[in-house]
Design a protein around this motif. Structure first.
Motif, PDB file in Angstrom:
ATOM      1  N   VAL A 198      -7.316  14.663 -41.313  1.00  8.94           N
ATOM      2  CA  VAL A 198      -6.261  13.804 -40.770  1.00  8.94           C
ATOM      3  C   VAL A 198      -5.496  13.127 -41.909  1.00  8.94           C
ATOM      4  N   SER A 199      -6.200  12.732 -42.943  1.00  5.81           N
ATOM      5  CA  SER A 199      -5.560  12.101 -44.102  1.00  5.81           C
ATOM      6  C   SER A 199      -4.600  13.071 -44.793  1.00  5.81           C
ATOM      7  N   ILE A 200      -5.027  14.315 -44.929  1.00  2.33           N
ATOM      8  CA  ILE A 200      -4.177  15.326 -45.564  1.00  2.33           C
ATOM      9  C   ILE A 200      -2.963  15.633 -44.680  1.00  2.33           C
ATOM     10  N   LEU A 201      -3.191  15.745 -43.377  1.00  2.00           N
ATOM     11  CA  LEU A 201      -2.089  16.042 -42.469  1.00  2.00           C
ATOM     12  C   LEU A 201      -1.085  14.892 -42.380  1.00  2.00           C
ATOM     13  N   SER A 202      -1.540  13.680 -42.651  1.00  2.00           N
ATOM     14  CA  SER A 202      -0.622  12.540 -42.581  1.00  2.00           C
ATOM     15  C   SER A 202       0.429  12.583 -43.694  1.00  2.00           C
ATOM     16  N   VAL A 203       0.215  13.393 -44.705  1.00  2.00           N
ATOM     17  CA  VAL A 203       1.194  13.537 -45.788  1.00  2.00           C
ATOM     18  C   VAL A 203       2.495  14.129 -45.246  1.00  2.00           C
ATOM     19  N   PHE A 204       2.404  14.933 -44.196  1.00  2.00           N
ATOM     20  CA  PHE A 204       3.594  15.558 -43.637  1.00  2.00           C
ATOM     21  C   PHE A 204       4.541  14.548 -42.991  1.00  2.00           C
ATOM     22  N   VAL A 205       4.076  13.349 -42.754  1.00  2.00           N
ATOM     23  CA  VAL A 205       4.938  12.292 -42.215  1.00  2.00           C
ATOM     24  C   VAL A 205       6.001  11.928 -43.247  1.00  2.00           C
ATOM     25  N   LEU A 206       5.690  12.136 -44.539  1.00  2.00           N
ATOM     26  CA  LEU A 206       6.638  11.796 -45.602  1.00  2.00           C
ATOM     27  C   LEU A 206       7.919  12.626 -45.557  1.00  2.00           C
ATOM     28  N   ILE A 207       7.911  13.709 -44.794  1.00  2.00           N
ATOM     29  CA  ILE A 207       9.108  14.550 -44.659  1.00  2.00           C
ATOM     30  C   ILE A 207      10.234  13.763 -43.981  1.00  2.00           C
ATOM     31  N   ILE A 208       9.865  12.860 -43.075  1.00  2.00           N
ATOM     32  CA  ILE A 208      10.853  12.078 -42.345  1.00  2.00           C
ATOM     33  C   ILE A 208      11.376  10.975 -43.272  1.00  2.00           C
ATOM     34  N   PRO A 209      12.675  10.983 -43.589  1.00  2.00           N
ATOM     35  CA  PRO A 209      13.206   9.949 -44.481  1.00  2.00           C
ATOM     36  C   PRO A 209      13.075   8.546 -43.881  1.00  2.00           C
ATOM     37  N   PHE A 210      12.842   7.600 -44.711  1.00  2.00           N
ATOM     38  CA  PHE A 210      12.723   6.174 -44.404  1.00  2.00           C
ATOM     39  C   PHE A 210      11.579   5.853 -43.430  1.00  2.00           C
ATOM     40  N   LEU A 211      11.650   6.350 -42.217  1.00  2.00           N
ATOM     41  CA  LEU A 211      10.611   6.059 -41.230  1.00  2.00           C
ATOM     42  C   LEU A 211       9.255   6.632 -41.685  1.00  2.00           C
ATOM     43  N   GLY A 212       9.266   7.837 -42.211  1.00  2.00           N
ATOM     44  CA  GLY A 212       8.042   8.450 -42.717  1.00  2.00           C
ATOM     45  C   GLY A 212       7.495   7.713 -43.924  1.00  2.00           C
ATOM     46  N   TRP A 213       8.384   7.195 -44.743  1.00  2.00           N
ATOM     47  CA  TRP A 213       7.968   6.464 -45.945  1.00  2.00           C
ATOM     48  C   TRP A 213       7.300   5.142 -45.564  1.00  2.00           C
ATOM     49  N   ILE A 214       7.673   4.605 -44.427  1.00  2.00           N
ATOM     50  CA  ILE A 214       7.035   3.385 -43.930  1.00  2.00           C
ATOM     51  C   ILE A 214       5.743   3.726 -43.182  1.00  2.00           C
ATOM     52  N   ALA A 215       5.766   4.805 -42.413  1.00  2.00           N
ATOM     53  CA  ALA A 215       4.615   5.172 -41.582  1.00  2.00           C
ATOM     54  C   ALA A 215       3.429   5.684 -42.406  1.00  2.00           C
ATOM     55  N   PHE A 216       3.703   6.370 -43.522  1.00  2.00           N
ATOM     56  CA  PHE A 216       2.614   6.953 -44.312  1.00  2.00           C
ATOM     57  C   PHE A 216       1.631   5.905 -44.832  1.00  2.00           C
ATOM     58  N   PRO A 217       2.080   4.824 -45.461  1.00  2.00           N
ATOM     59  CA  PRO A 217       1.095   3.827 -45.912  1.00  2.00           C
ATOM     60  C   PRO A 217       0.342   3.165 -44.758  1.00  2.00           C
ATOM     61  N   ILE A 218       1.007   3.025 -43.624  1.00  2.00           N
ATOM     62  CA  ILE A 218       0.335   2.453 -42.458  1.00  2.00           C
ATOM     63  C   ILE A 218      -0.773   3.395 -41.984  1.00  2.00           C
ATOM     64  N   LEU A 219      -0.465   4.682 -41.899  1.00  2.00           N
ATOM     65  CA  LEU A 219      -1.470   5.666 -41.506  1.00  2.00           C
ATOM     66  C   LEU A 219      -2.641   5.694 -42.483  1.00  2.00           C
ATOM     67  N   GLN A 220      -2.341   5.646 -43.771  1.00  2.00           N
ATOM     68  CA  GLN A 220      -3.408   5.643 -44.769  1.00  2.00           C
ATOM     69  C   GLN A 220      -4.262   4.378 -44.659  1.00  2.00           C
ATOM     70  N   GLY A 221      -3.651   3.260 -44.335  1.00  2.00           N
ATOM     71  CA  GLY A 221      -4.397   2.020 -44.131  1.00  2.00           C
ATOM     72  C   GLY A 221      -5.329   2.117 -42.929  1.00  2.00           C
ATOM     73  N   ILE A 222      -4.842   2.721 -41.842  1.00  2.00           N
ATOM     74  CA  ILE A 222      -5.669   2.911 -40.653  1.00  2.00           C
ATOM     75  C   ILE A 222      -6.854   3.817 -40.981  1.00  2.00           C
ATOM     76  N   ILE A 223      -6.599   4.896 -41.713  1.00  2.00           N
ATOM     77  CA  ILE A 223      -7.676   5.813 -42.103  1.00  2.00           C
ATOM     78  C   ILE A 223      -8.688   5.102 -42.992  1.00  2.00           C
ATOM     79  N   TRP A 224      -8.205   4.251 -43.893  1.00  2.00           N
ATOM     80  CA  TRP A 224      -9.096   3.493 -44.767  1.00  2.00           C
ATOM     81  C   TRP A 224      -9.990   2.547 -43.955  1.00  2.00           C
ATOM     82  N   VAL A 225      -9.429   1.889 -42.945  1.00  2.00           N
ATOM     83  CA  VAL A 225     -10.204   0.995 -42.081  1.00  2.00           C
ATOM     84  C   VAL A 225     -11.254   1.786 -41.298  1.00  2.00           C
ATOM     85  N   ILE A 226     -10.891   2.965 -40.810  1.00  2.64           N
ATOM     86  CA  ILE A 226     -11.843   3.813 -40.086  1.00  2.64           C
ATOM     87  C   ILE A 226     -13.008   4.198 -40.994  1.00  2.64           C
TER      88      ILE A 226
END
Length: 150
Positions: free
Chosen positions: A96-124
């Protein structure tokens, strides 16, 4: 003669309830309407307590060291069912962490969503680590809904 414990009325010995207030004699107290809590994602009972205590450290490595921890756990305790359970869960988190990298393809929104997703994965990962510390074998939240690596 029976005496009602509720209203203190005198009744026949054969009475099963009070004719004055309706109190039932010898009745079983009402049971709660809810069932005891059951967590379908908690697999702790499926594992031997000795296996859990012997292999906690290797199970912790899966969450602490990502790929390296998974490889070390596989090499060190490949016969432990408890460690293999946590290896599968850690692999799900890693995928899931590796697949979340594909969110970075989306300009601006993906750049904001990626660190949030990584934070959620870190908490898990942290929650999973502390569950191992207490000897539990629970599927991590969010990740458990993915059907691969059961």
């Amino acid at each position: 003669m029976k005496i009602c414990p509720n209203c203190h009325a005198q009744l026949d010995d054969s009475s099963i309830f009070c004719t004055s207030c309706g109190t039932q004699f010898g009745a079983v107290p009402p049971q709660p309407a809810y069932a005891p809590a059951y967590d379908p994602y908690d697999h702790t009972a499926e594992f031997d307590p000795k296996d859990i205590s012997d292999n906690k450290v290797f199970a912790m490595l899966c969450y602490l060291m990502d790929f390296i921890g998974i490889i070390v756990a596989l090499l060190a305790t490949h016969s432990s069912k408890y460690t293999m359970f946590h290896v599968r869960q850690a692999l799900k988190i890693t995928v899931v962490s590796i697949l979340s990298v594909f969110v970075l393809i989306i300009p601006f929104l993906g750049w904001i969503a990626f660190p949030i997703l990584q934070g959620i994965i870190w908490v898990i990962k942290i929650i999973s680590f502390f569950q191992i510390c207490s000897g539990k074998a629970k599927e991590p939240a969010i990740i458990r809904s993915f059907g691969f690596l059961r």
